[in-house]
Motif scaffolding. Structure first.
Motif, PDB file in Angstrom:
ATOM      1  N   CYS A 156       0.835  -1.210   0.000  1.00  0.00           N
ATOM      2  CA  CYS A 156       0.000   0.000   0.000  1.00  0.00           C
ATOM      3  C   CYS A 156       0.866   1.256   0.000  1.00  0.00           C
ATOM      4  CB  CYS A 156      -0.923  -0.009   1.213  1.00  0.00           C
ATOM      5  SG  CYS A 156      -0.051  -0.215   2.775  1.00  0.00           S
ATOM      6  N   THR A 157       1.884   1.285   0.822  1.00  0.00           N
ATOM      7  CA  THR A 157       2.696   2.506   0.903  1.00  0.00           C
ATOM      8  C   THR A 157       3.477   2.708  -0.385  1.00  0.00           C
ATOM      9  OG1 THR A 157       4.539   1.342   1.935  1.00  0.00           O
ATOM     10  CG2 THR A 157       2.930   2.313   3.418  1.00  0.00           C
ATOM     11  N   ALA A 168       0.832   9.171   0.983  1.00  0.00           N
ATOM     12  CA  ALA A 168      -0.147   9.586   2.002  1.00  0.00           C
ATOM     13  C   ALA A 168      -0.271   8.609   3.153  1.00  0.00           C
ATOM     14  CB  ALA A 168      -1.515   9.760   1.335  1.00  0.00           C
ATOM     15  N   ILE A 169       0.230   7.373   2.975  1.00  0.00           N
ATOM     16  CA  ILE A 169       0.172   6.405   4.073  1.00  0.00           C
ATOM     17  C   ILE A 169       1.569   5.876   4.345  1.00  0.00           C
ATOM     18  CG2 ILE A 169      -2.193   5.529   4.155  1.00  0.00           C
ATOM     19  CD1 ILE A 169      -1.485   3.542   2.052  1.00  0.00           C
ATOM     20  N   GLY A 193      -7.812   4.619  -3.902  1.00  0.00           N
ATOM     21  CA  GLY A 193      -8.140   3.289  -3.401  1.00  0.00           C
ATOM     22  C   GLY A 193      -7.230   2.201  -3.931  1.00  0.00           C
ATOM     23  N   ASN A 194      -6.123   2.571  -4.561  1.00  0.00           N
ATOM     24  CA  ASN A 194      -5.206   1.529  -5.036  1.00  0.00           C
ATOM     25  C   ASN A 194      -4.541   0.807  -3.866  1.00  0.00           C
ATOM     26  OD1 ASN A 194      -5.498   1.739  -7.877  1.00  0.00           O
ATOM     27  ND2 ASN A 194      -4.505   3.732  -7.747  1.00  0.00           N
ATOM     28  N   CYS A 195      -4.411   1.504  -2.746  1.00  0.00           N
ATOM     29  CA  CYS A 195      -3.880   0.853  -1.549  1.00  0.00           C
ATOM     30  C   CYS A 195      -4.816  -0.276  -1.120  1.00  0.00           C
ATOM     31  CB  CYS A 195      -3.674   1.863  -0.432  1.00  0.00           C
ATOM     32  SG  CYS A 195      -5.081   2.946  -0.158  1.00  0.00           S
ATOM     33  N   ILE A 196      -6.134  -0.061  -1.313  1.00  0.00           N
ATOM     34  CA  ILE A 196      -7.107  -1.102  -0.973  1.00  0.00           C
ATOM     35  C   ILE A 196      -6.915  -2.285  -1.924  1.00  0.00           C
ATOM     36  CG2 ILE A 196      -9.566  -1.664  -0.876  1.00  0.00           C
ATOM     37  CD1 ILE A 196     -10.093   1.378  -0.559  1.00  0.00           C
ATOM     38  N   GLU A 197      -6.792  -1.951  -3.204  1.00  0.00           N
ATOM     39  CA  GLU A 197      -6.731  -3.001  -4.228  1.00  0.00           C
ATOM     40  C   GLU A 197      -5.532  -3.918  -4.030  1.00  0.00           C
ATOM     41  OE1 GLU A 197      -8.921  -4.473  -6.244  1.00  0.00           O
ATOM     42  OE2 GLU A 197      -9.079  -2.869  -7.732  1.00  0.00           O
ATOM     43  N   VAL A 198      -4.373  -3.336  -3.764  1.00  0.00           N
ATOM     44  CA  VAL A 198      -3.175  -4.172  -3.712  1.00  0.00           C
ATOM     45  C   VAL A 198      -2.977  -4.828  -2.350  1.00  0.00           C
ATOM     46  CG1 VAL A 198      -2.012  -2.821  -5.499  1.00  0.00           C
ATOM     47  CG2 VAL A 198      -1.599  -2.270  -3.090  1.00  0.00           C
TER      48      VAL A 198
END
Ligand code: SF4
Ligand code: SF4
Ligand code: SF4
Ligand code: FES
Length: 761
Positions: A156-157, A168-169, A193-198
């Motif tokens: 995510c990061t 941002a994270i 929301g790509n952090c959610i996806e991966v």
């Protein structure tokens, strides 16, 4: 990477592989399964989960295959008792603090950790200590977070930093207490929301879909995004005739965007099932009266009679036909036939904001795909702001620079965020982008361009040299700032700059999902803008047939144009200021309710697939137009089949020649339209026109010095996104709610309800 081949042996089998290839990729490509959590293709290496272990001959310990580059003669074993024992041990560690709450986790059923654990079976869990506990929370209106499920793979990061350039994270805390968190406790980012996806676990979750369905209850349908011209492939998950979520998860879809989607593609879908959708055809029988619900038969008959009467009385050009660049190619094709063959009017166009007629006429090279952008050696961007308007293109550019070492030359009147990646930034005065194009094409114009644009002539030379010194691919992209003449010059850059070992590829940046299709299908053949059509309203044009709506930009200063018409027909999803002036409103189906194709800014013709039945009485735009044509006496002969329309496109439109739906079925191998590439064209009139214009520009002028905030364009409420409650929060500054334990949407909605109740009392 070189193209030299070397020999490696995997599990006793010999393979020739490219020198420098990464071992984990090679093993997977050759069919040997390697578990992994932290490795993610095309992201910086993390090498922390130690799941990808292999045995390599002559190396003392098990090795992480994600960090190993293949060398000649390497002998590798991917499966053995020793390897599985080590991997099981690592999984046991990962689960030490994991809550094992799959039955209530939204990721259950499509969770990589769950799958790996189930695959092996009989996993021991010897830890009896109390597990770390963190409360569930919301990180933003779009992102929910259950921190205790995190396995610290940091995918995510890395996507946030490398794909989005946002950072941002980040991981905070130490050791077993490390958690992924935000700066200042709230995600102030583009909300992609790509952090959610991966995320391989249920740690980061889609807050808009939380606890709605289990993934196996959803029908997954691969389709093409209907927002910007990038044309991301996505899987719409629907249940009971309702679209519940949109993902690019690789188990469902593997298109040009991989697992990338932007905030619109991922979270913009609730407009589809929105209560405000137009439900039935409606007729306003007299001006100033109300729109009255009608049957389809009555509405079509009424439209046919009125159009016929107006054309008979005022001539064929008294009927204007306008289509939206959001329509499918099929709808645009049928609309084009309707305008040209049936009505016979010259007054037809689309509600596009950027005409690429001149670009396609002078096209001197290939269109760059998103893959070409990612692997380009040099990228020249003139105008536009892909991070906000074509986010996949923006992501490819960032990765080309950050992960591929590409040189970015940025020409822009606004210091957009992509300037952080630019090696050369020509910060020009607004309206002087054409001057830079002139100078790039011919150094003789450097001093004029430098003077008018407010940049150093040496920077222009450096920009030109960045192109001419490149060995490999140069991608030149441009936005809406360029005039038709400047587009012609850019379109000829492949003729100007190509050399041995250097390809010049072109990438226009139009705004809409099917802007390119609107050009290809002939709806922009007439040199008429939507504003020119509106200027003719009430004069030459007495009746207008609109599939879609004019945009506020078109109507600005022409607010009364629609009321001057004798007759206005609008096919739309929602009532708006254009339908308010219509005499007949026809309910159109959304992209999720029909089959068709869109053509993206790569020139890829990609499938749109029906996910749910058309809502209420709506119909696909092309069906409506074909039925109207039949009422007027011309049967197009498609027999309600979108594939029949597309087959005809394949027969009649040269760039789409031979295309059929079955040939487009694999989103991993998209099919590019065959655009006519011309040799060197005479550009003297274009150059003269630009020189005249540039010379008349002032030598001084203010520059825009403020970088637009993230979301300036992305969060702008449009006719579709304003139906999505979360977008209203984003458009209003993404306020941090009182508590992150409860959905911000719920808190703000209930607060509004309370306020409303107070007002009403
Ligand atoms: S939503 Fe996108 S920009 Fe925001 S934290 Fe996640 S990856 Fe980063
Ligand atoms: S939140 Fe998900 S993606 Fe991020 S480190 Fe944790 S498990 Fe990995
Ligand atoms: S980048 Fe464009 S095509 Fe891709 S998801 Fe976003 S809006 Fe859709
Ligand atoms: S995948 Fe290799 S260490 Fe995580």
């Amino acid at each position: 990477m070189t193209t030299d081949q070397i020999k490696v042996t995997i599990n006793g089998k010999d393979f020739e592989v490219p020198k420098g290839a990464r071992l984990i990729d090679v093993c997977r490509e050759k069919g040997f399964d390697i578990p992994s959590f932290c490795y993610y293709s095309d992201l910086a290496l993390q090498a922390s989960c130690r799941m990808c272990l292999v045995r390599i001959e002559k190396m003392p310990k098990l090795q992480t295959s994600c960090t190993i580059t293949c060398t000649d003669g390497m002998i590798v074993t991917t499966q053995s008792e020793e390897i599985e024992k080590a991997q099981r041990g690592m999984t046991e560690f990962l689960l030490a603090n994991h809550p094992l709450d799959c039955p209530v986790c939204d990721r259950g059923g499509e969770c990589e950790l769950q799958e790996m654990t189930f695959d092996w079976g009989g996993l021991e869990e010897r830890f009896t200590e109390r597990k770390n506990y963190h409360a569930e929370r919301y990180l933003s209106p779009m992102v929910a977070n259950d921190p205790q499920r995190c396995i610290l793979c940091k995918r995510c990061t890395r996507v946030c930093d490398e794909w989005m350039g946002e950072d941002a994270i980040e991981a905070g805390g130490r050791g077993a207490h490390t958690v992924i968190g935000t700066y200042l406790g709230w995600l102030d980012c583009s909300q992609c929301g790509n952090c959610i996806e991966v995320c391989p676990t249920g740690t980061l979750l889609d807050a808009t879909y939380r606890h709605q369905t289990r993934p196996w209850e959803l029908a997954q349908n691969i389709t093409t995004c209907n927002f910007c011209s990038d044309g991301c492939q996505m899987s719409l998950g629907s249940r009971g005739g309702e679209v519940r979520r949109s993902v690019a998860r690789d188990r469902y879809v593997n298109g040009i965007n991989g697992e990338f989607l932007c905030v619109k593609g991922r979270f913009g879908h609730p407009f589809i099932n929105h209560d405000a959708r137009i439900r039935t055809p409606m007729i306003r029988y007299k001006k100033g009266g109300k729109l009255i619900p009608a049957t389809w038969d009555d509405a079509i008959r009424h439209v046919a009679e009125r159009l016929d009467a107006i054309a008979n009385e005022n001539g064929r050009n008294s009927i204007g036909v306008v289509g939206s660049p959001r329509l499918t190619n099929e709808a645009l094709h049928v609309l084009h036939r309707f305008a040209t063959e049936l009505v016979g009017t010259e007054n037809y166009t689309t509600t596009e904001l950027l005409s690429l007629q001149s670009f396609f006429k002078h096209l001197g090279g290939q269109i760059a795909t998103h893959r070409d952008i990612r692997y380009a050696k040099t990228i020249v961007q003139i105008g536009g702001d892909p991070s906000e308007l074509q986010p996949l293109t923006g992501k490819q550019m960032r990765q080309a620079v950050r992960n591929g070492g590409a040189t970015l030359v940025l020409v822009n009147s606004v210091p957009i965020r992509l300037r952080e990646q630019a090696k050369i930034f020509l910060h020009v005065r607004p309206g002087t982008e054409d001057a830079i194009v002139l100078a790039l094409a011919d150094a003789a114009n450097d001093s004029l361009a430098a003077q008018k644009a407010g940049v150093d002539a040496s920077a222009l030379d450096a920009a030109r040299q960045a192109i001419t010194n490149t060995a490999g691919d140069v991608v030149v992209m441009f936005g809406h700032e360029l005039s038709a003449e400047a587009q012609a010059i850019v379109a000829q850059f492949p003729q100007t700059f190509a050399a041995d070992g250097r390809r010049i590829l072109l990438h226009p940046l139009p705004f809409f999902n099917n802007s390119i299709g609107a050009h290809d299908l002939g709806m922009m053949d007439q040199p008429l803008s939507p504003r020119q059509i509106l200027d003719k309203a009430g004069a030459e044009i007495r009746a207008l047939y609109l599939a879609g709506s004019f945009l506020p930009e078109h109507l600005e200063g022409r607010e009364d144009a629609l009321s001057k018409l004798d007759f206005l027909v609008v096919q739309e999803l929602f009532e708006n200021e254009v339908t308010a002036a219509a005499d007949v409103v026809l309910p159109a189906a959304s992209y999720a309710e029909q089959d068709g194709t869109f053509t993206n800014n790569d020139g890829f013709v990609q499938r749109v697939r029906q996910s749910i039945p058309p809502l209420h009485q709506s119909k696909p735009d092309w069906v409506i137009v074909a039925q109207l044509a039949q009422e007027l006496g011309l049967d197009f002969g498609y027999a309600m089949s979108a594939s029949a329309v597309f087959r005809e496109i394949g027969e009649k439109v040269p760039a789409y020649s031979g295309m059929r739906y079955p040939l487009l079925k694999d989103e991993t191998n998209p099919v590019q339209a065959k655009y006519t590439v011309v040799g060197p064209t005479d550009l003297s009139s274009e150059v003269a026109a630009i020189r005249d214009r540039v010379q008349s520009l002032p030598d001084t002028g203010e520059k825009v010095t403020v970088t637009p905030e993230v979301g300036t364009e992305l969060f702008r409420l449009g006719g579709l996104t304003d139906k999505v409650a979360q977008f209203h929060l984003l458009a209003n500054g993404n306020p941090r709610p009182d508590t992150t334990a409860v959905s911000p949407l719920y808190q703000i909605t209930t607060a509004d309800e309370r306020k409303l109740a107070q007002i009403e009392n």
